[in-house]
Design an enzyme around this catalytic site. Sequence first.
Site, mmCIF file in Angstrom:
data_model
loop_
_atom_site.group_PDB
_atom_site.id
_atom_site.type_symbol
_atom_site.label_atom_id
_atom_site.label_comp_id
_atom_site.label_asym_id
_atom_site.label_seq_id
_atom_site.Cartn_x
_atom_site.Cartn_y
_atom_site.Cartn_z
ATOM 1 C CE LYS A 1 -24.934 -27.193 8.013
ATOM 2 N NZ LYS A 1 -25.718 -26.770 9.368
ATOM 3 C CG ASP B 1 -28.867 -28.793 9.450
ATOM 4 O OD1 ASP B 1 -29.798 -29.365 9.214
ATOM 5 O OD2 ASP B 1 -28.466 -27.624 9.010
ATOM 6 C CE LYS C 1 -27.293 -25.703 5.950
ATOM 7 N NZ LYS C 1 -28.237 -25.551 7.177
#
Length: 223
Positions: A153, A91, A182
């Site tokens: 995300k 991430d 996400k």
Amino acid sequence: MEVKDILKTVDHTLLATTATWPEIQTILDDAMAYETASACIPASYVKKAAEYVSGKLAICTVIGFPNGYSTTAAKVFECQDAIQNGADEIDMVINLTDVKNGDFDTVEEEIRQIKAKCQDHILKVIVETCQLTKEELIELCGVVTRSGADFIKTSTGFSTAGATFEDVEVMAKYVGEGVKIKAAGGISSLEDAKTFIALGASRLGTSRIIKIVKNEATKPDSY
């Protein structure tokens, strides 16, 4: 939607700056027991965690975290190092200074370089929605799509706010085919989790859902 289906979307997360190894072990044990998508932990614990779970759980970590303004070269090194240590998923945080300067080409190129190092490993791109205008978020949906990343995300969980329903709705509308969403930060109930999934999120970054499930399981009327 059943609880087990929600848990399959969860990146069970502990990114506190003071996280100890026993606390990380608990995260890993719970993630394996409840069959979450992954455990998301600090990079300094990745090697030890990967050895601990021995292939039974995907290990996720973060790079350029949480502010995103380290250089691209530094992020590329972090990515390589994390993967060498056993990370399955990365991430990354984008450089918001580039966004605020309107330099979306640089943002896209950075993501491309990191994805090239990830190869078959999953790359999620944190855009920190609480710091964006709607127009910037829409533009970043295109940037992430073109870059080849696997996920967009919402949040680090370390800024002024986490995921919102509205931001996930925008992402679902403007992100390209093949890019997943996400939602992360502030997801504190099963109902919120269900709503985020219904709006288009296929991953949830949270440390709270398993605690909620455990509490529900201890109630007299739970089974």
